[in-house]
Design an enzyme around this catalytic site. Structure first.
Site, PDB file in Angstrom:
ATOM      1  N   ASP A 159       0.869  -1.170   0.000  1.00 14.64           N
ATOM      2  CA  ASP A 159       0.000   0.000   0.000  1.00 14.64           C
ATOM      3  C   ASP A 159       0.916   1.234   0.000  1.00 14.64           C
ATOM      4  O   ASP A 159       2.122   1.117   0.236  1.00 14.64           O
ATOM      5  CB  ASP A 159      -0.893  -0.040   1.241  1.00 14.64           C
ATOM      6  CG  ASP A 159      -1.750   1.198   1.380  1.00 14.64           C
ATOM      7  OD1 ASP A 159      -2.397   1.586   0.401  1.00 14.64           O
ATOM      8  OD2 ASP A 159      -1.744   1.785   2.478  1.00 14.64           O
ATOM      9  N   ASP A 164      -0.160   5.158   1.082  1.00 15.06           N
ATOM     10  CA  ASP A 164      -0.405   6.079   2.197  1.00 15.06           C
ATOM     11  C   ASP A 164      -0.463   5.319   3.519  1.00 15.06           C
ATOM     12  O   ASP A 164      -1.253   4.391   3.676  1.00 15.06           O
ATOM     13  CB  ASP A 164      -1.712   6.831   1.980  1.00 15.06           C
ATOM     14  CG  ASP A 164      -1.696   7.680   0.729  1.00 15.06           C
ATOM     15  OD1 ASP A 164      -1.048   8.733   0.743  1.00 15.06           O
ATOM     16  OD2 ASP A 164      -2.314   7.277  -0.276  1.00 15.06           O
ATOM     17  N   ASP A 194      -1.722  -1.171   5.882  1.00 13.24           N
ATOM     18  CA  ASP A 194      -1.954  -0.605   7.213  1.00 13.24           C
ATOM     19  C   ASP A 194      -3.425  -0.531   7.588  1.00 13.24           C
ATOM     20  O   ASP A 194      -3.749   0.013   8.641  1.00 13.24           O
ATOM     21  CB  ASP A 194      -1.351   0.807   7.280  1.00 13.24           C
ATOM     22  CG  ASP A 194      -2.102   1.803   6.405  1.00 13.24           C
ATOM     23  OD1 ASP A 194      -2.306   1.507   5.218  1.00 13.24           O
ATOM     24  OD2 ASP A 194      -2.504   2.865   6.920  1.00 13.24           O
TER      25      ASP A 194
END
Length: 233
Positions: free
Chosen positions: A18, A20, A180
């Site tokens: 991922d 961000d 996250d």
């Protein structure tokens, strides 16, 4: 640990990340873009922490959440119009305040030298994603870069992950997703991949509660986490 059928029996030949909250801390730039958008409607600014809680699901969802938090919720065509206004503002706030998450370059270098294919699968728009990765000189490590507007369905749908793996020439069962948030877990599960989550990202739910195979304090823990996943298979 959430032990499932997607565990690798050996080290994966590809890792998808991922963006961000995983490779970059972009919340300050995203907050600056949101507040420029809100200021254009004479609405008060939001804090970085407020905006951080809104990240995930793409720019359109960010815009919708920001106006709701400002006390002026939008609906229907008003959301689409605000999203159109946001597009150029968002592009002006990509790298000014954004920083790499800890140990990103070291870890990518480690896997690159070990011959592991790597890619990014994010809900962030494709051009913005590529500009950020170029700014931080990370594209040399990546064989696939897939943004949210390159696929039909955003994460937690598996589309971005499957497209990135197709570009890398790797099957989902021979790859690992690192993120996250719950969107990363959902996308990995839908794609049939194991998933590791990092603490310190942009989820409002504790990462231990999101159903990942393993949770790491930082990217530096990823090599040992992969060994643990392999041992648990």
């Amino acid at each position: 640990m959430n032990v499932g059928a997607s565990k690798p029996s050996r080290s994966p030949s590809a890792i998808l990340f991922d963006l961000d909250g995983t490779l970059i801390d972009s919340a300050p730039d995203i907050a600056a873009a949101v507040n420029e958008l809100l200021a254009g409607r004479d609405l008060p600014p939001l804090s970085v922490d407020q905006v951080k809680a809104m990240i995930g699901g793409g720019v359109r969802k960010l815009v919708e959440r920001a106006f709701a938090a400002s006390g002026s919720p939008l609906a229907g065509s008003a959301i689409e119009e605000a999203n159109r206004v946001m597009a150029p503002i968002y592009r002006r706030h990509l790298t000014g305040l954004t920083r790499l998450m800890p140990a990103v370059r070291e870890v990518l270098t480690h896997f690159h030298l070990n011959g592991t294919a790597m890619g990014v699968a994010t809900n962030k728009p494709q051009l913005a994603t590529r500009e950020i990765l170029l700014h931080f000189h990370l594209t040399e490590y990546l064989g696939a870069i897939v943004g949210g507007d390159a696929v039909t369905h955003l994460k937690p749908a598996p589309d971005a992950l499957l497209l990135a793996l197709a570009q890398l020439g790797v099957e989902p069962t021979d790859a690992l997703m690192v993120g996250d948030s719950s969107g990363d877990v959902g996308a990995a599960r839908a794609a049939g991949m194991p998933v590791v989550l990092l603490r310190g990202g942009y989820t409002q739910i504790p990462v231990e509660e999101l159903g990942a195979d393993l949770v790491c304090d930082s990217l530096l823990d990823l090599p040992s986490a992969m060994q643990r996943l392999r041992a648990a298979a």
